[in-house]
Write a protein that holds these residues in place. Structure first.
Motif, PDB file in Angstrom:
ATOM      1  N   CYS A  48      86.570  82.034  74.605  1.00 35.18           N
ATOM      2  CA  CYS A  48      85.909  80.840  75.135  1.00 35.18           C
ATOM      3  C   CYS A  48      86.859  80.067  76.051  1.00 35.18           C
ATOM      4  O   CYS A  48      86.436  79.434  77.006  1.00 35.18           O
ATOM      5  N   ARG A  51      86.705  81.567  79.224  1.00 36.65           N
ATOM      6  CA  ARG A  51      85.302  81.722  79.580  1.00 36.65           C
ATOM      7  C   ARG A  51      84.863  83.170  79.766  1.00 36.65           C
ATOM      8  O   ARG A  51      83.939  83.456  80.532  1.00 36.65           O
ATOM      9  N   GLU A  54      80.764  82.509  76.959  1.00 35.98           N
ATOM     10  CA  GLU A  54      80.275  81.165  77.283  1.00 35.98           C
ATOM     11  C   GLU A  54      80.088  80.369  76.002  1.00 35.98           C
ATOM     12  O   GLU A  54      79.340  80.795  75.119  1.00 35.98           O
ATOM     13  N   THR A  56      78.628  77.644  73.407  1.00 33.86           N
ATOM     14  CA  THR A  56      77.273  77.105  73.279  1.00 33.86           C
ATOM     15  C   THR A  56      77.270  75.591  73.471  1.00 33.86           C
ATOM     16  O   THR A  56      76.432  75.050  74.173  1.00 33.86           O
ATOM     17  N   SER A  57      78.226  74.924  72.808  1.00 36.03           N
ATOM     18  CA  SER A  57      78.348  73.485  73.036  1.00 36.03           C
ATOM     19  C   SER A  57      79.777  73.063  72.759  1.00 36.03           C
ATOM     20  O   SER A  57      80.572  73.831  72.230  1.00 36.03           O
ATOM     21  N   THR A  59      83.392  70.849  74.348  1.00 30.24           N
ATOM     22  CA  THR A  59      84.095  70.810  75.631  1.00 30.24           C
ATOM     23  C   THR A  59      85.463  71.459  75.524  1.00 30.24           C
ATOM     24  O   THR A  59      86.094  71.462  74.471  1.00 30.24           O
ATOM     25  N   ASP A  66      87.868  69.156  82.644  1.00 30.95           N
ATOM     26  CA  ASP A  66      86.819  69.789  81.847  1.00 30.95           C
ATOM     27  C   ASP A  66      86.396  71.100  82.518  1.00 30.95           C
ATOM     28  O   ASP A  66      85.895  71.091  83.641  1.00 30.95           O
ATOM     29  N   THR A  68      84.437  73.449  80.838  1.00 23.36           N
ATOM     30  CA  THR A  68      83.422  74.085  80.004  1.00 23.36           C
ATOM     31  C   THR A  68      82.292  74.703  80.810  1.00 23.36           C
ATOM     32  O   THR A  68      81.758  75.740  80.458  1.00 23.36           O
ATOM     33  N   HIS A  69      81.911  74.033  81.908  1.00 22.47           N
ATOM     34  CA  HIS A  69      80.725  74.526  82.623  1.00 22.47           C
ATOM     35  C   HIS A  69      80.976  74.835  84.087  1.00 22.47           C
ATOM     36  O   HIS A  69      80.029  74.967  84.858  1.00 22.47           O
ATOM     37  N   LYS A  71      81.817  76.899  87.493  1.00 22.43           N
ATOM     38  CA  LYS A  71      81.294  78.206  87.909  1.00 22.43           C
ATOM     39  C   LYS A  71      82.009  78.678  89.165  1.00 22.43           C
ATOM     40  O   LYS A  71      82.739  77.935  89.797  1.00 22.43           O
TER      41      LYS A  71
END
Lengths: 253, 356
Positions: A48, A51, A54, A56-57, A59, A66, A68-69, A71
């Motif tokens: 994780c 990455r 991915e 799920t929830s 940070t 950050d 976490t998301h 791309k």
């Protein structure tokens, strides 16, 4: 602080809750070791962070940002700063050790140049230095599948060094190696950690290795952190809570 | 987690289980109706008309079929409800007693036997025809002349077979670039990234499956009308089929690669093209090469057959002499084909051996 993980969850599917709210902070220069049974979430946690999996929830902050998301280009940039070493080495079998090490620099080389394997001289020099660091200079031209397990893992470490990593992840790096080789491979991680100041997060099975190399230990059980502290203070009782009542310790030197 | 589900099953789970059970009853009765219908039709048309009435031309009427169908619906449904039928056994909803077991066994045995008998009648197997003196005489004539081949046409036949080998070679070579591109687009592990790429994957798979399911022989008929009879038509026919088949083989090779190196390279921050070039390509080069050589070997054999319907080469020549009943010439051509096919087979096996 190099890494800050807040309430991280990973659910693979119904009934497969791999990480259940992991909180973790890692300081620069640490040698953090993750222990726990197979299936306790060690790999998932490591994967994780860069990455490959991915979350799920929750940070993940890397160098105060950050990630976490993120791309695309941004994610590749972050990935290029985090080295990773795998249990199964994951080298390209039909290519030389040197080519394998050079793949660590792909984040800095254009697609066009990398297809024609045109690497700039400074990168070539760095690759040879990286092989030197892991004591593999004379094996540069040997095909990866002709190397022994320990040599393959050292080449994989050299590959991750090409990224000039701020953080080096190692997912059970010595689990496929014999005890003597395990120790020598671990020494390279120690060297990178001490001499280059790279933060290392490594999952391990053998407590003797943990006591010798870790500056801090966390233990995972069923996706939760059940222990956090110095490697010296894992006594019999704590050992049993981590590994279960029937477990016994195996020594490796 | 799992235990919780076991202890207090949610209503949704119960509903699904119930639905599934009902669904199995429906499937089972449909299957039973089919079994009964099939046996009745076979019994009526082959056993009754052929053996009992001994008519050669079996009459056909939709009325009879419909009557039999209605009977089968009634019988099949009743049989399923009794839970002693073959399909309830197959779908696991049969009663656990000896009646059910024996019914299933006996009916299965019965189905196999009437199928074999029907097959015997439909393929018009005749031992009398096989051993008729006249027939054997004719076959002997052809065999004898084939084993004394006419070497007068050797030059022509040699050129024709060279044409065949080149038809196969060109079809194989030209197929490589399109097959390569298609194989990457039809490899699941490279295309499941997002919805768009997955749609492309899915649509291309369907198209390729369709193309592959049409035999090269049929493609040759189509292209001999399109571009005219001759080697070009044969080459395109083979090309189309080769692209579709090799794209499939290649993409399967891609799907079978080790994921580890892929992950390792992408973890270094490499982009998609670099990941494919460094982690996928080295793993698939050899299988690709091997498939391609093997395909050339297959294509030589197919090119021979395609010649029969106007695809040029040795097949076309064989067809002409066969039409004229010139069996000694046919004999030479068959000999030459066997020789070339054997050589191709040997060479391609040797090369593939060396590669691995």
């Amino acid at each position: 602080m190099i890494l800050k993980i807040r309430n991280l969850h990973k659910i693979f599917g119904p009934g497969s809750h791999a990480l259940k709210g992991v909180n973790l902070e890692v300081n620069e220069g640490e040698f953090l070791v993750i222990i726990g049974l197979s299936g306790s979430g060690k790999s998932t946690l490591l994967r994780c962070i860069n990455r490959l999996t991915e979350p799920t929830s929750g940070t993940i902050e890397f160098l105060g940002k950050d990630i976490t998301h993120i791309k695309g280009e941004e994610l590749r940039k972050v990935k290029s700063q985090i080295g990773m070493v795998f249990q199964q080495f994951n080298l390209i079998k039909r290519r030389s050790a040197l080519t394998n090490v050079l793949t660590g620099s792909l984040g800095r080389v254009s697609s066009f140049n990398s297809i024609f394997e045109k690497f700039p001289p400074e990168i070539l020099k760095q690759a040879n230095d990286a092989l030197e660091t892991v004591g593999m200079a004379e094996k540069a031209e040997t095909r990866a599948d002709k190397l022994s397990g320990g040599q393959q893992q050292r080449a994989a470490i050299a590959r991750s060094l090409m990224q000039n990593p701020k953080l080096l992840l190692a997912d059970e790096p010595v689990a496929s190696l014999d005890p003597a080789t395990s120790n020598s491979v671990m020494q390279y991680f120690e060297k990178i950690n001490k001499e280059m100041g790279t933060t290392v997060i490594c999952s391990l099975h053998f407590l003797s290795l943990v006591r010798r190399y870790a500056s801090r230990v966390i233990a995972l059980k069923d996706g939760e952190i059940v222990y956090e502290g110095s490697p010296g203070s894992i006594d019999d009782e704590k050992f049993k809570t981590i590994y279960g009542q029937d477990a016994g310790e195996v020594e490796i030197r | 987690m799992k235990e919780k589900i076991k202890n207090n099953p949610s209503p949704a789970h119960e509903n699904i289980a119930l639905l599934e059970k009902n669904f199995r009853y429906i499937k089972s009765s449909l299957l039973d109706i089919f079994f009964v219908f099939y046996s009745l039709i076979v019994l009526q048309r082959t056993i009754y008309y052929r053996f009992i009435m001994d008519v050669r031309e079996i009459p056909f009427s939709w009325g009879e079929v419909i009557i039999i169908f209605v009977i089968s619906i009634l019988l099949g449904t009743a049989w399923t409800i009794s839970r002693t039928s073959l399909s309830s056994m197959l779908l696991g909803i049969a009663k656990e007693n000896r009646t059910a077991k024996y019914t299933a066994e006996i009916f299965g045995f019965f189905l196999f036997n009437i199928t074999f008998i029907a097959g015997w009648i439909i393929t018009k197997i005749s031992i009398v025809d096989f051993f008729s003196a006249e027939g054997i005489e004719g076959a002997k004539r052809i065999f004898v002349s084939m084993f004394t081949p006419e070497f007068g046409i050797f030059d022509d036949a040699l050129f024709a077979i060279i044409e065949t080998v080149y038809i196969a070679l060109m079809a194989t070579l030209i197929s490589i670039p399109p097959a390569l591109v298609l194989s990457f687009l039809t490899a699941r592990n490279l295309m499941n990234e997002n919805k768009i790429s997955f749609t492309v994957y899915y649509v291309l798979r369907i198209i390729l499956n369709f193309i592959r399911s049409v035999e090269p022989l049929i493609w040759a008929i189509i292209f001999s009308v399109w571009v005219g009879i001759g080697p070009f038509a044969g080459m395109i026919a083979l090309l189309v089929h080769t692209i579709a088949s090799n794209a499939k083989l290649y993409s399967e090779a891609i799907e079978g690669i080790e994921e580890g190196p892929l992950e390792a390279i992408s973890a270094t921050g490499a982009n998609r093209i670099q990941v494919i070039w460094y982690a996928v390509v080295p793993q698939i080069t050899l299988p690709f090469l091997s498939f391609t050589i093997y395909r050339w070997d297959i294509n030589v054999r197919m090119a021979t057959i395609i010649g029969l319907v106007g695809g040029g080469g040795i097949g076309t020549m064989l067809m002409q002499y066969q039409g004229l009943a010139r069996w000694r010439e046919v004999g030479l051509i068959v000999l030459l084909i066997a020789f070339i096919v054997w050589i191709m087979d040997y060479i391609s096996a040797k090369i593939r051996e060396k590669i691995y």
